[in-house]
Design a protein around this motif. Structure first.
Motif, PDB file in Angstrom:
ATOM      1  N   ASN A 118      -4.568  16.369  -2.754  1.00  0.00           N
ATOM      2  CA  ASN A 118      -4.683  14.970  -2.732  1.00  0.00           C
ATOM      3  C   ASN A 118      -3.677  14.207  -3.731  1.00  0.00           C
ATOM      4  O   ASN A 118      -3.293  13.052  -3.628  1.00  0.00           O
ATOM      5  CB  ASN A 118      -6.004  14.629  -2.960  1.00  0.00           C
ATOM      6  CG  ASN A 118      -6.996  14.928  -1.801  1.00  0.00           C
ATOM      7  OD1 ASN A 118      -6.673  14.673  -0.801  1.00  0.00           O
ATOM      8  ND2 ASN A 118      -8.391  15.456  -2.046  1.00  0.00           N
ATOM      9  N   ARG A 119      -3.711  14.960  -5.074  1.00  0.00           N
ATOM     10  CA  ARG A 119      -2.486  14.412  -5.558  1.00  0.00           C
ATOM     11  C   ARG A 119      -1.268  14.117  -5.432  1.00  0.00           C
ATOM     12  O   ARG A 119      -0.518  13.155  -5.450  1.00  0.00           O
ATOM     13  CB  ARG A 119      -2.546  14.901  -7.066  1.00  0.00           C
ATOM     14  CG  ARG A 119      -3.616  14.755  -8.240  1.00  0.00           C
ATOM     15  CD  ARG A 119      -3.440  15.225  -9.511  1.00  0.00           C
ATOM     16  NE  ARG A 119      -3.301  16.875  -9.402  1.00  0.00           N
ATOM     17  CZ  ARG A 119      -4.446  17.469  -9.717  1.00  0.00           C
ATOM     18  NH1 ARG A 119      -5.476  16.875  -9.944  1.00  0.00           N
ATOM     19  NH2 ARG A 119      -4.259  18.747  -9.864  1.00  0.00           N
ATOM     20  N   ASP A 120      -0.765  15.078  -4.722  1.00  0.00           N
ATOM     21  CA  ASP A 120       0.453  14.976  -3.839  1.00  0.00           C
ATOM     22  C   ASP A 120       0.581  14.024  -2.856  1.00  0.00           C
ATOM     23  O   ASP A 120       1.407  13.451  -2.662  1.00  0.00           O
ATOM     24  CB  ASP A 120       0.730  16.446  -3.341  1.00  0.00           C
ATOM     25  CG  ASP A 120       1.412  17.400  -4.180  1.00  0.00           C
ATOM     26  OD1 ASP A 120       1.674  17.000  -5.498  1.00  0.00           O
ATOM     27  OD2 ASP A 120       1.384  18.575  -3.936  1.00  0.00           O
ATOM     28  N   LEU A 121      -0.549  13.820  -2.067  1.00  0.00           N
ATOM     29  CA  LEU A 121      -0.617  12.839  -0.852  1.00  0.00           C
ATOM     30  C   LEU A 121      -0.683  11.485  -1.699  1.00  0.00           C
ATOM     31  O   LEU A 121      -0.028  10.757  -0.940  1.00  0.00           O
ATOM     32  CB  LEU A 121      -2.043  13.041  -0.198  1.00  0.00           C
ATOM     33  CG  LEU A 121      -1.799  14.185   0.917  1.00  0.00           C
ATOM     34  CD1 LEU A 121      -3.376  14.200   1.306  1.00  0.00           C
ATOM     35  CD2 LEU A 121      -0.931  14.011   1.842  1.00  0.00           C
ATOM     36  N   ASN A 122      -1.313  11.306  -2.748  1.00  0.00           N
ATOM     37  CA  ASN A 122      -1.083  10.002  -3.551  1.00  0.00           C
ATOM     38  C   ASN A 122       0.462   9.516  -3.931  1.00  0.00           C
ATOM     39  O   ASN A 122       0.849   8.462  -3.519  1.00  0.00           O
ATOM     40  CB  ASN A 122      -2.109   9.898  -4.794  1.00  0.00           C
ATOM     41  CG  ASN A 122      -3.375  10.148  -4.419  1.00  0.00           C
ATOM     42  OD1 ASN A 122      -3.951   9.640  -3.224  1.00  0.00           O
ATOM     43  ND2 ASN A 122      -4.131  10.478  -5.422  1.00  0.00           N
ATOM     44  N   LEU A 123       0.940  10.653  -4.340  1.00  0.00           N
ATOM     45  CA  LEU A 123       2.301  10.408  -4.709  1.00  0.00           C
ATOM     46  C   LEU A 123       3.134  10.106  -3.488  1.00  0.00           C
ATOM     47  O   LEU A 123       4.307   9.203  -3.531  1.00  0.00           O
ATOM     48  CB  LEU A 123       2.981  11.552  -5.517  1.00  0.00           C
ATOM     49  CG  LEU A 123       4.442  11.487  -5.878  1.00  0.00           C
ATOM     50  CD1 LEU A 123       4.752  10.229  -6.749  1.00  0.00           C
ATOM     51  CD2 LEU A 123       4.808  12.808  -6.680  1.00  0.00           C
ATOM     52  N   LEU A 124       2.920  10.848  -2.412  1.00  0.00           N
ATOM     53  CA  LEU A 124       3.726  10.529  -1.279  1.00  0.00           C
ATOM     54  C   LEU A 124       3.638   9.171  -0.752  1.00  0.00           C
ATOM     55  O   LEU A 124       4.236   8.594  -0.234  1.00  0.00           O
ATOM     56  CB  LEU A 124       3.305  11.703  -0.040  1.00  0.00           C
ATOM     57  CG  LEU A 124       4.356  11.659   1.044  1.00  0.00           C
ATOM     58  CD1 LEU A 124       5.791  12.030   0.859  1.00  0.00           C
ATOM     59  CD2 LEU A 124       3.570  12.776   2.153  1.00  0.00           C
ATOM     60  N   SER A 125       2.219   8.785  -0.818  1.00  0.00           N
ATOM     61  CA  SER A 125       2.037   7.441  -0.587  1.00  0.00           C
ATOM     62  C   SER A 125       2.645   6.254  -1.151  1.00  0.00           C
ATOM     63  O   SER A 125       3.050   5.535  -0.475  1.00  0.00           O
ATOM     64  CB  SER A 125       0.528   7.241  -0.397  1.00  0.00           C
ATOM     65  OG  SER A 125       0.173   5.867  -0.023  1.00  0.00           O
ATOM     66  N   ALA A 126       2.780   6.746  -2.560  1.00  0.00           N
ATOM     67  CA  ALA A 126       3.472   5.705  -3.433  1.00  0.00           C
ATOM     68  C   ALA A 126       4.971   5.672  -3.052  1.00  0.00           C
ATOM     69  O   ALA A 126       5.651   4.568  -3.242  1.00  0.00           O
ATOM     70  CB  ALA A 126       3.091   6.146  -4.917  1.00  0.00           C
ATOM     71  N   VAL A 127       5.527   6.748  -2.696  1.00  0.00           N
ATOM     72  CA  VAL A 127       6.912   6.858  -2.194  1.00  0.00           C
ATOM     73  C   VAL A 127       7.000   5.949  -0.921  1.00  0.00           C
ATOM     74  O   VAL A 127       8.153   5.163  -0.709  1.00  0.00           O
ATOM     75  CB  VAL A 127       7.501   8.456  -2.220  1.00  0.00           C
ATOM     76  CG1 VAL A 127       8.509   8.294  -1.287  1.00  0.00           C
ATOM     77  CG2 VAL A 127       7.407   8.973  -3.331  1.00  0.00           C
TER      78      VAL A 127
END
Length: 324
Positions: A118-127
């Motif tokens: 989920n942390r990785d998905l949050n970062l990907l969403s920000a990108v």
């Protein structure tokens, strides 16, 4: 932005003004006007998109332009590099779909905890949101995904026996500091006394430590606000061992290498499932028995009491003692 007006002849006029372009059309119903406006706005938006950019392109540009402005730059840099090497990162942003992300989640969930996914998905969403600002895409397929359920918050406490084991592994007698490992031991003890984060300790300068007044000032915290941390008599004693005023920084060792040494010392001591950040759980659980919750939130820097509760892990036995 589209505007829709009802005309005197009872028809509907849809007008669009976007980036110097004006379009209009009349319709018999408002529904028809709204549908045309949405389709036309999307078409105009696509005309301005820069096509052919891949997810890897977006990750690397975000890494170089956006991440350096964040406190999490060091870890984010590595995560974005990892993302850019994923097979689906070679897809263009137009081709990237939710299915690609679901396939990735299924794959990495075999080795990563759901909280890490989920942390990785949050970062990907920000990108992807930033890529929309760069006009590289007009969509963010991370939005609306069914995400893995996060596990229960960590509630690891540190026992008095474990504290002594850490001191023994670092060779610290509680009084004399003549090695960097002893400095690390003092940092560990101070974290338990003050609930300060590891990064906050290693950024601390002597000019912000006021031992006579028994507090210190943190200028650069996780939530971006300044925080004053009151000091117990034991915390003052520990700071005194570090020889106040000697050098600019309180802790002179490198934070990353100190973290490596700490993990090795835990292994040497036979202590498992402990992280340096668990000192924050231990400190908050102890302090909650001494001071009111609002004072505790001010001390720890939590603006949301719900977040403070994540770190408060008092045992039933400890709470029972307060009932008498």
């Amino acid at each position: 932005m589209a505007t829709i007006r009802r005309l005197k002849n009872k028809r509907f006029l849809a007008e669009i003004r976007k980036k110097g372009v004006y379009k209009s059309k009349t319709f018999d119903s408002k529904v028809q006007a709204m549908a045309w406006a949405a389709e036309t706005e999307q078409s105009l938006a696509n005309q301005h998109l820069i096509h052919g950019k891949t997810l890897a392109d977006a990750c690397l540009r975000y890494r170089d332009e956006i991440s350096p402005k964040k406190k999490s730059y060091r870890t984010e840099y590595n995560r974005l590099n990892k993302f850019s090497r994923q097979p689906f990162a070679s897809l263009t942003l137009e081709a990237l779909t939710a299915k690609h992300l679901y396939d990735w989640i299924e794959d990495v969930s075999r080795t990563l905890k759901s909280s890490s996914v989920n942390r990785d998905l949050n970062l990907l969403s920000a990108v992807l949101e930033q890529a929309k600002r760069w006009q590289w895409t007009d969509k963010n397929p991370v939005r609306g995904l069914r995400r893995p359920k996060n596990p229960q918050p960590r509630d690891r406490r540190i026992s008095a026996k474990e504290i002594q084991q850490v001191m023994d592994a670092l060779g610290f007698d509680g009084q004399t500091i003549n090695r960097s490992r002893h400095e690390l031991a003092v940092a560990f003890l101070l974290a338990i006394e003050t609930a300060m984060r590891q990064g906050e300790l290693w950024q601390l300068k002597w000019e912000d430590v006021y031992l006579e007044k028994r507090y210190l000032r943190l200028h650069d915290t996780k939530n971006g606000t300044r925080r004053d941390v009151p000091l117990s008599s034991e915390a003052v004693r520990l700071f005194t061992l570090l020889q106040p005023g000697r050098g600019e920084k309180v802790f002179k060792s490198n934070q990353a290498s100190s973290g490596t040494i700490f993990r090795r010392c835990l292994k040497q001591a036979g202590i498992y499932n402990m992280h340096f950040h668990d000192t924050r759980h231990e400190a908050i659980s102890r302090l909650a028995q001494k001071i009111p919750v609002l004072d505790l939130a001010r001390l720890t820097g939590h603006k949301d009491i719900k977040m403070l509760m994540v770190y408060y892990n008092a045992s039933a036995e400890e709470i029972a003692k307060q009932l008498d």
